[in-house]
Design a protein around this motif. Sequence first.
Motif, short mmCIF file in Angstrom:
data_model
loop_
_atom_site.label_atom_id
_atom_site.label_comp_id
_atom_site.label_asym_id
_atom_site.label_seq_id
_atom_site.Cartn_x
_atom_site.Cartn_y
_atom_site.Cartn_z
N THR A 40 0.65 -1.16 -0.27
CA THR A 40 -0.16 -0.33 -0.05
C THR A 40 0.73 1.34 0.16
O THR A 40 0.67 1.89 -0.91
N LEU A 41 1.82 1.50 0.65
CA LEU A 41 3.24 2.29 0.66
C LEU A 41 3.65 2.49 -0.86
O LEU A 41 3.85 3.48 -1.26
N ASP A 42 3.95 1.36 -0.83
CA ASP A 42 4.23 1.20 -2.45
C ASP A 42 3.68 2.21 -3.04
O ASP A 42 4.52 2.68 -4.07
N LYS A 43 2.21 1.77 -3.59
CA LYS A 43 1.62 2.31 -4.26
C LYS A 43 0.98 3.91 -4.10
O LYS A 43 1.01 4.91 -5.05
N CYS A 44 1.07 4.51 -2.44
CA CYS A 44 0.78 5.24 -2.55
C CYS A 44 2.23 6.28 -2.74
O CYS A 44 1.48 7.88 -3.28
N PHE A 45 2.63 5.90 -3.04
CA PHE A 45 4.46 6.84 -2.69
C PHE A 45 5.31 6.67 -3.75
O PHE A 45 6.63 6.78 -4.00
N ARG A 46 5.31 5.22 -4.59
CA ARG A 46 5.77 4.75 -5.49
C ARG A 46 6.93 4.65 -5.36
O ARG A 46 7.93 5.39 -5.23
N CYS A 85 10.39 5.09 0.43
CA CYS A 85 11.39 4.68 0.37
C CYS A 85 10.84 5.52 2.48
O CYS A 85 10.21 6.22 3.18
N GLU A 86 12.42 5.48 3.27
CA GLU A 86 12.96 5.98 4.37
C GLU A 86 12.29 7.76 4.52
O GLU A 86 11.69 8.19 4.95
N PHE A 87 12.32 8.71 3.13
CA PHE A 87 12.28 9.92 2.99
C PHE A 87 10.41 10.09 2.81
O PHE A 87 10.26 10.97 4.17
N ASP A 88 10.61 9.53 2.34
CA ASP A 88 8.50 9.24 2.07
C ASP A 88 7.62 9.31 3.84
O ASP A 88 7.40 9.46 3.79
N ALA A 89 8.54 8.21 5.17
CA ALA A 89 8.37 7.82 6.12
C ALA A 89 8.30 9.38 7.20
O ALA A 89 7.86 9.19 8.21
N VAL A 90 9.63 9.83 6.43
CA VAL A 90 10.28 11.16 7.34
C VAL A 90 9.29 12.15 6.88
O VAL A 90 8.26 13.07 7.57
N PHE A 91 8.75 12.51 5.15
CA PHE A 91 7.99 14.24 5.42
C PHE A 91 7.21 13.39 5.38
O PHE A 91 6.02 14.66 4.49
N ASN A 92 5.76 12.22 4.87
CA ASN A 92 4.19 11.95 4.38
C ASN A 92 3.91 10.96 5.58
O ASN A 92 3.01 10.33 5.97
N TYR A 93 3.98 11.52 7.11
CA TYR A 93 4.33 10.97 8.02
C TYR A 93 2.97 10.57 8.58
O TYR A 93 2.49 9.75 8.67
N SER A 94 2.36 11.96 8.68
CA SER A 94 0.27 11.95 8.83
C SER A 94 -0.08 10.71 7.67
O SER A 94 -1.50 9.92 8.07
N LYS A 95 0.43 10.74 6.97
CA LYS A 95 -0.02 9.60 5.80
C LYS A 95 0.15 8.67 5.70
O LYS A 95 -0.89 7.53 5.85
N LEU A 96 1.21 8.49 6.59
CA LEU A 96 1.56 7.39 6.85
C LEU A 96 0.44 6.23 8.30
O LEU A 96 0.39 5.18 7.57
N VAL A 131 -7.74 0.02 1.15
CA VAL A 131 -7.44 1.09 2.20
C VAL A 131 -6.78 2.31 0.88
O VAL A 131 -7.23 4.22 0.80
N ILE A 132 -6.27 2.51 -0.14
CA ILE A 132 -5.55 3.39 -1.06
C ILE A 132 -7.20 4.11 -1.83
O ILE A 132 -6.62 5.73 -1.19
N ARG A 133 -8.00 3.60 -1.98
CA ARG A 133 -9.20 4.65 -2.46
C ARG A 133 -10.07 5.25 -1.01
O ARG A 133 -10.46 5.85 -1.01
N ALA A 134 -9.65 4.58 0.14
CA ALA A 134 -9.92 4.81 1.63
C ALA A 134 -9.91 6.99 1.84
O ALA A 134 -9.81 7.81 2.10
N VAL A 135 -7.58 6.23 1.76
CA VAL A 135 -6.69 7.48 1.93
C VAL A 135 -7.43 8.37 0.50
O VAL A 135 -7.16 9.90 1.27
#
Length: 164
Positions: free
Chosen positions: A95-101, A104-115, A136-140
């Motif tokens: 799910t994270l891969d689909k949302c962030f392509r 990676c660690e930077f996605d976790a740091v800069f998109n904390y609320s989306k995670l 889950v992606i549809r809901a997000v």
Amino acid sequence: MIKAVLIINTQGKPRLTKFYDIMTVEKQQELIRSVFGVLCSRADNVSNFMEADSIFGPGSRLVYKHYATLYFVFVFDSSENELAMLDLIQVFVETLDKCFRNVCEFDAVFNYSKLHTILDGIIFEGQVLETSSAEVIRAVEEISKCSPSLPPSCVCTFILYFLQ
């Protein structure tokens, strides 16, 4: 019941923490350090399952996956199936891969609320809510359309509504 979900980088810095039991921040930090100490000392060729009695109390189990520079860790009690938890980590990462392509660690740091929103779409109050990455992606996406910066209490309500 799931007790905790952790994403920790290979230097031991937590990138996402979600504890479903009430505990102090100091206790949470101590648990994170203990988990990382165990994970970094394990060989690559050993099982991804382990007893966590000494860290989280009697009947606790831990399952983890190591992707690039991140450890994805789920801690749960004996009421959960180990293989199901390993599969749930896979659903979370997909799910994270689909949302962030390719998360990676930077996605976790800069998109904390989306995670956290994604995690809340999969696990809510320590119980598995949804195992379909697409749902889950549809809901997000629906939540994002409503308001880009909803308070956390509203996000949980929206997730429960859209996943029904």
